[in-house]
Design an enzyme around this catalytic site. Structure first.
Site, PDB file in Angstrom:
ATOM      1  N   GLY A 182       0.837  -1.204   0.000  1.00 52.40           N
ATOM      2  CA  GLY A 182       0.000   0.000   0.000  1.00 52.40           C
ATOM      3  C   GLY A 182       0.862   1.241   0.000  1.00 52.40           C
ATOM      4  O   GLY A 182       1.961   1.235  -0.553  1.00 52.40           O
ATOM      5  N   VAL A 201       0.659   4.622   5.509  1.00 52.61           N
ATOM      6  CA  VAL A 201       0.206   3.462   6.287  1.00 52.61           C
ATOM      7  C   VAL A 201       1.388   2.512   6.535  1.00 52.61           C
ATOM      8  O   VAL A 201       1.476   1.888   7.595  1.00 52.61           O
ATOM      9  CB  VAL A 201      -0.977   2.749   5.592  1.00 52.61           C
ATOM     10  CG1 VAL A 201      -1.389   1.506   6.360  1.00 52.61           C
ATOM     11  CG2 VAL A 201      -2.172   3.698   5.466  1.00 52.61           C
ATOM     12  N   GLY A 202       2.319   2.469   5.580  1.00 57.36           N
ATOM     13  CA  GLY A 202       3.525   1.653   5.787  1.00 57.36           C
ATOM     14  C   GLY A 202       4.236   2.037   7.082  1.00 57.36           C
ATOM     15  O   GLY A 202       4.714   1.169   7.832  1.00 57.36           O
ATOM     16  N   GLU A 218       5.677  -3.221   0.683  1.00 58.01           N
ATOM     17  CA  GLU A 218       5.608  -3.082  -0.778  1.00 58.01           C
ATOM     18  C   GLU A 218       4.863  -1.782  -1.040  1.00 58.01           C
ATOM     19  O   GLU A 218       3.635  -1.733  -1.006  1.00 58.01           O
ATOM     20  CB  GLU A 218       4.848  -4.281  -1.375  1.00 58.01           C
ATOM     21  CG  GLU A 218       5.565  -5.611  -1.199  1.00 58.01           C
ATOM     22  CD  GLU A 218       6.696  -5.816  -2.207  1.00 58.01           C
ATOM     23  OE1 GLU A 218       6.701  -5.136  -3.247  1.00 58.01           O
ATOM     24  OE2 GLU A 218       7.568  -6.663  -1.949  1.00 58.01           O
ATOM     25  N   CYS A 273       1.004  -0.160  -9.280  1.00 57.47           N
ATOM     26  CA  CYS A 273       2.113   0.413  -8.512  1.00 57.47           C
ATOM     27  C   CYS A 273       3.359   0.609  -9.366  1.00 57.47           C
ATOM     28  O   CYS A 273       4.121   1.530  -9.128  1.00 57.47           O
ATOM     29  CB  CYS A 273       2.427  -0.457  -7.304  1.00 57.47           C
ATOM     30  SG  CYS A 273       2.750  -2.163  -7.755  1.00 57.47           S
TER      31      CYS A 273
HETATM   32  P1  NAD Z   1      -5.399   0.832   0.548  1.00 58.71           P
HETATM   33  O1  NAD Z   1      -6.036   2.140   0.851  1.00 58.71           O
HETATM   34  O2  NAD Z   1      -6.239  -0.302   0.118  1.00 58.71           O
HETATM   35  O3  NAD Z   1      -4.532   0.461   1.810  1.00 58.71           O
HETATM   36  C1  NAD Z   1      -3.794  -0.732   1.890  1.00 58.71           C
HETATM   37  C2  NAD Z   1      -4.181  -1.451   3.159  1.00 58.71           C
HETATM   38  O4  NAD Z   1      -3.882  -0.651   4.290  1.00 58.71           O
HETATM   39  C3  NAD Z   1      -5.666  -1.785   3.231  1.00 58.71           C
HETATM   40  O5  NAD Z   1      -5.823  -3.146   3.586  1.00 58.71           O
HETATM   41  C4  NAD Z   1      -6.171  -0.851   4.300  1.00 58.71           C
HETATM   42  O6  NAD Z   1      -7.252  -1.405   5.046  1.00 58.71           O
HETATM   43  C5  NAD Z   1      -4.970  -0.659   5.179  1.00 58.71           C
HETATM   44  N1  NAD Z   1      -5.029   0.613   5.894  1.00 58.71           N
HETATM   45  C6  NAD Z   1      -5.454   1.806   5.396  1.00 58.71           C
HETATM   46  N2  NAD Z   1      -5.344   2.767   6.336  1.00 58.71           N
HETATM   47  C7  NAD Z   1      -4.848   2.178   7.448  1.00 58.71           C
HETATM   48  C8  NAD Z   1      -4.519   2.649   8.756  1.00 58.71           C
HETATM   49  N3  NAD Z   1      -4.659   3.934   9.113  1.00 58.71           N
HETATM   50  N4  NAD Z   1      -4.021   1.753   9.643  1.00 58.71           N
HETATM   51  C9  NAD Z   1      -3.849   0.467   9.287  1.00 58.71           C
HETATM   52  N5  NAD Z   1      -4.161  -0.025   8.069  1.00 58.71           N
HETATM   53  C10 NAD Z   1      -4.653   0.804   7.159  1.00 58.71           C
HETATM   54  O7  NAD Z   1      -4.312   0.978  -0.593  1.00 58.71           O
HETATM   55  P2  NAD Z   1      -3.486   2.251  -0.982  1.00 58.71           P
HETATM   56  O8  NAD Z   1      -2.464   2.549   0.044  1.00 58.71           O
HETATM   57  O9  NAD Z   1      -4.372   3.346  -1.453  1.00 58.71           O
HETATM   58  O10 NAD Z   1      -2.744   1.620  -2.236  1.00 58.71           O
HETATM   59  C11 NAD Z   1      -2.125   2.415  -3.148  1.00 58.71           C
HETATM   60  C12 NAD Z   1      -0.637   2.505  -2.868  1.00 58.71           C
HETATM   61  O11 NAD Z   1      -0.093   1.199  -2.808  1.00 58.71           O
HETATM   62  C13 NAD Z   1       0.117   3.193  -3.956  1.00 58.71           C
HETATM   63  O12 NAD Z   1       1.103   3.997  -3.377  1.00 58.71           O
HETATM   64  C14 NAD Z   1       0.754   2.062  -4.723  1.00 58.71           C
HETATM   65  O13 NAD Z   1       1.887   2.405  -5.452  1.00 58.71           O
HETATM   66  C15 NAD Z   1       1.034   1.105  -3.642  1.00 58.71           C
HETATM   67  N6  NAD Z   1       1.105  -0.244  -4.177  1.00 58.71           N
HETATM   68  C16 NAD Z   1       2.284  -0.888  -4.110  1.00 58.71           C
HETATM   69  C17 NAD Z   1       2.389  -2.166  -4.631  1.00 58.71           C
HETATM   70  C18 NAD Z   1       3.653  -2.932  -4.575  1.00 58.71           C
HETATM   71  O14 NAD Z   1       3.604  -4.120  -4.848  1.00 58.71           O
HETATM   72  N7  NAD Z   1       4.770  -2.335  -4.238  1.00 58.71           N
HETATM   73  C19 NAD Z   1       1.273  -2.756  -5.205  1.00 58.71           C
HETATM   74  C20 NAD Z   1       0.086  -2.062  -5.234  1.00 58.71           C
HETATM   75  C21 NAD Z   1       0.004  -0.800  -4.700  1.00 58.71           C
END
Ligand code: NAD
Length: 441
Positions: free
Chosen positions: A195, A199-200, A217, A251
């Site tokens: 994600g 959040v990471g 990731e 991503c």
């Molecule tokens: P998302 O909003 O679905 O979040 C990812 C996860 O984090 C979800 O399961 C969500 O429930 C959880 N989450 C959200 N907020 C949270 C919080 N405050 N506390 C704990 N958990 C929480 O996805 P996103 O972040 O919008 O995804 C998009 C991002 O992910 C982009 O930056 C994209 O580049 C990156 N991405 C990376 C890869 C990779 O393989 N490197 C793949 C896909 C997406």
């Protein structure tokens, strides 16, 4: 047992899985391959359920859902089944002379225990299931948390996974921030998060409480450098296919084009032609073109459209969450579209004087998840490989590196830490235990 009617509490799920892991049930090769075969059966028998859900969440066509999510995961399973025994084999290490000729040393590949996989919404099946393949293959019990922003896929996974897999070793916890926060309070042996970086950081902080290792990731702005004297029609076709797949919500999609002004001018009409060749004159009516995941992302993307001169696209329809494949030229490096990861169907062209400036441009910014280079020059390719840092590097073809199961897929710096796919997943979800043996006699 997890059922949709009575969702299990995170703490109960983790305790149940930990009890299973302690029995040793997940360790034998037969259990691991058995689970992988069950997961494969889910994908082949119930692939249509997943494809329907992916269409509901993201407007993905059946072909795209199968190619980028379902069949992708089947291939990952097959590759793992073909090689797992070999990947798990102990590796011997040379022993120094002072330990004697009868001493021996090796590494043993141990499962970590109970691992947590948190998935995002853009490839909501693949990005949950591919890490699950690695975690099961490595002999772990696994809690998976699908993204609440892809609710149909989340519901389908919550229904199907318990029907196919060992429910004492695999749990699906659905939900958003409160549920994930509750999960993160538990102690895991590894957390695998895909994600965004904000959040990471939350995940890594929570993991630190228990000294739990993490794989992050993440994303970022992946540049595509286009050299002068390249076959620009081919470049345009490949950029368009890589960028607008899943409406740019990938991503590793090329985030922006970096090139010199003359090449940019020559590329513009070719990008326009390529968009029309791939998506037709009206992409909104083209079944193979996805939709933006929700209104919040739609509004964010619509706000970026003013960042440059529109070469092609620009059209949008909020009620349909449709945003046309769009190319922007004359984009200022400080404009809004260049200040965040786009994660949508907008391709800005930014100009630089040449290779030196392009390398500086990349190095002045966060390390990208992927860097693409379109150049016939070995020297240019070698310089970019040596002088920049990125999760992956693609010469001539965007996205494709992540389909090579034997390549590690992951980021560096702001684009993440750790990697997976194929045997790299075994490294991520295992501990290599050092063993030394010296006979007593
Ligand atoms: P998302 O909003 O679905 O979040 C990812 C996860 O984090 C979800 O399961 C969500 O429930 C959880 N989450 C959200 N907020 C949270 C919080 N405050 N506390 C704990 N958990 C929480 O996805 P996103 O972040 O919008 O995804 C998009 C991002 O992910 C982009 O930056 C994209 O580049 C990156 N991405 C990376 C890869 C990779 O393989 N490197 C793949 C896909 C997406």
């Amino acid at each position: 047992m997890t059922t949709a009617a009575t969702p299990e509490q995170p703490a109960d799920a983790v305790a149940r899985l930990r009890a299973t892991f302690r029995t040793g049930r997940t360790k034998p090769l037969a259990w691991r391959t058995g689970q992988l075969r069950r997961l494969r059966a889910l994908l082949t028998e119930r692939g249509a359920d997943l494809a329907t859900a992916l269409h509901a969440d993201l407007g993905k066509s059946d072909t795209e859902a199968r190619r980028t999510e379902i069949d992708f995961t089947v291939r990952e399973i097959d590759h793992t089944l073909d090689h797992l025994e070999e990947w798990l084999r102990p590796e011997s290490a040379p022993v120094p002379a002072h330990l004697g000729a009868d001493a021996s040393a090796w590494t043993q590949v141990d499962p970590l225990g109970v691992v947590l996989v948190i998935a995002p919404w853009n490839y909501p099946a693949q990005l949950l299931l591919a890490p699950l393949v690695g975690a099961l293959a490595a002999g772990n019990a696994v809690v998976v948390k699908p993204s609440e922003l892809a609710p149909a896929t989340s519901a389908a996974l919550a229904r199907l996974l318990p029907a196919y897999l060992d429910t004492d070793a695999v749990a699906v916890v659905e939900g958003g921030v409160p549920e994930t926060t509750a999960l993160l309070a538990e102690r895991f042996d590894h957390i695998f998060y895909t994600g965004n970086g904000t959040v990471g950081r939350i995940v890594m902080r929570a993991a630190a409480e228990h000294l739990t290792p993490v794989t992050l990731e993440l994303g970022g702005k992946s540049p595509a450098f286009v050299d002068r004297d390249t076959d620009l029609a081919v470049v345009a076709d490949r950029l368009v296919r890589g960028k607008f797949l899943n409406a740019g919500q990938t991503c590793v999609a090329p985030d922006y084009v970096l090139t010199d002004p003359e090449t940019a001018a020559a590329l513009e009409p070719l990008l326009k032609d390529a968009v029309e060749a791939v998506y037709g004159p009206d992409p909104q009516a083209f079944a193979g073109y996805s939709r933006i995941v929700d209104e919040r992302h739609f509004d964010r993307l619509a706000g970026l459209l003013g960042s440059g001169r529109t070469v092609v696209g620009g059209g949008h329809d909020r009620a349909d969450r449709y945003l046309a494949p769009t190319v922007l030229a004359d984009v200022d490096p400080d404009s809004p579209v260049m200040r965040e990861e786009i994660f949508g169907p907008i391709l800005p062209i930014v100009t630089v004087a040449g290779l030196d400036e392009a390398i500086d441009f990349v190095n002045d910014r966060d390390k990208p998840l992927a860097l693409y280079v379109f150049s016939e020059s070995d020297g240019t390719r070698a310089r970019i490989a040596a002088e920049t840092s990125s999760g992956g590097l693609g010469y001539g073809l965007p996205l494709a590196h992540l389909t090579v199961s034997d390549l590690p897929f992951g980021g560096v710096g702001e684009s993440g830490m750790g990697s997976y796919h194929g045997r790299w997943s075994i490294e991520t979800f295992s501990h290599r235990k050092a063993v030394l043996a010296k006979p007593l006699g």
